[in-house]
Enzyme design. Structure first.
Site, PDB file in Angstrom:
ATOM      1  CD  GLU A 129      40.910  48.529  43.914  1.00 44.69           C
ATOM      2  OE1 GLU A 129      39.767  48.556  44.385  1.00 44.69           O
ATOM      3  OE2 GLU A 129      41.245  49.187  42.929  1.00 44.69           O
TER       4      GLU A 129
ATOM      5  N   GLY B 120      40.290  52.409  40.521  1.00 42.30           N
ATOM      6  CA  GLY B 120      40.802  53.406  41.464  1.00 42.30           C
ATOM      7  C   GLY B 120      39.853  54.549  41.749  1.00 42.30           C
TER       8      GLY B 120
ATOM      9  CB  ALA C  88      36.552  47.646  36.666  1.00 39.53           C
TER      10      ALA C  88
END
Ligand code: A5P
Length: 235
Positions: free
Chosen positions: A106, A98, A86
């Site tokens: 994901e 992202g 993350a």
């Protein structure tokens, strides 16, 4: 200054305890997830029988090169455990993801996952999300319109580019707007607003999706559990 690389390795190694024989494992994307993929490959070499569903083409190629049996959602649409990284983690385990551009796959894989284990170095823990620019994956055609909406929400939105100046293209052929909010006081509300914008394919706010976060801190791996979250309630 903490050794972030060592912390990522530590978190990834710790997360391997969530994997059991016979399971379908979601394979995350990014540097920390790559350590987990290496660890899973070691277990597979030792006889563990698992199948992996990757969250990016890069992770697919990496996992396959290490000998992990790779399948797709067509083969199995229910995933037992996913281990992924993350970009930011709030105290109540809401996430920005992202940074590597894999947010759409994901989110799909993780929404179909019973137990999502997030692994990270200690720099990823924040009090409030938003310092890390929020990735928003958009259909290229819609980009100018989406950009204006996002700017009205108070963020500067920059098109992600490759080093050659061309737009970064996701695995699904879309663009990414990196949205500089600075602080996101209500991630849930922002997630709803972004999801409602036509042309937005996905955004990097992962709300109520993580079951467990493992943070490498110095020489320790610290496990934080989201007690309130229902398994597989990522949607
Ligand atoms: C990939 O698109 C991301 O969601 C990654 O999981 C995230 O950017 C964390 O990556 P690192 O582990 O490389 O920091």
């Amino acid at each position: 200054m903490p050794d972030l690389e060592a912390e990522r390795r530590l978190a990834a190694r710790h997360a391997l305890r969530f994997i059991n024989d016979g399971q379908v494992i979601g394979l995350g994307s990014g540097r920390t997830a790559a350590y987990a993929i290496r660890g899973i490959a070691e277990l597979v070499r030792g006889g563990l029988k698992v199948r992996g569903i990757p969250t990016s083409n890069q992770s697919r190629d990496f996992a396959a090169s290490l000998g992990i049996p790779v399948i797709t959602l067509d083969d199995c649409a229910e995933i037992d455990v996913t281990i992924d990284g993350a970009d930011e983690i709030s105290p109540d385990l809401q996430l920005i993801k992202g940074g590597g551009g894999a947010l759409l796959h994901e989110k799909v894989v993780e929404s179909a996952t019973r137990q999502l284990v997030i692994i990270a170095d200690s720099n990823k823990q924040v009090q409030t999300l938003g310092k890390f620019p929020l990735p928003v994956e958009v259909v290229a055609f819609a980009e100018p319109v989406v950009r204006r909406w996002i700017e009205r929400l108070g963020a500067a939105a920059t098109l992600r580019q490759k080093t050659d100046g061309k737009p970064f293209i996701t695995d699904e052929g879309h663009h990414i707007l990196d949205c500089h909010f600075g602080t996101i006081p209500d991630p849930r509300a922002l997630a709803r607003q972004l999801s409602a914008m036509p042309g937005v394919m996905e955004h990097g706010l992962f709300i109520d999706m993580a079951n467990v976060v493992v943070v490498g801190k110095g020489s320790e791996a610290i496990e934080i559990t989201h007690h309130a979250k229902q398994m597989g309630s990522g949607l």
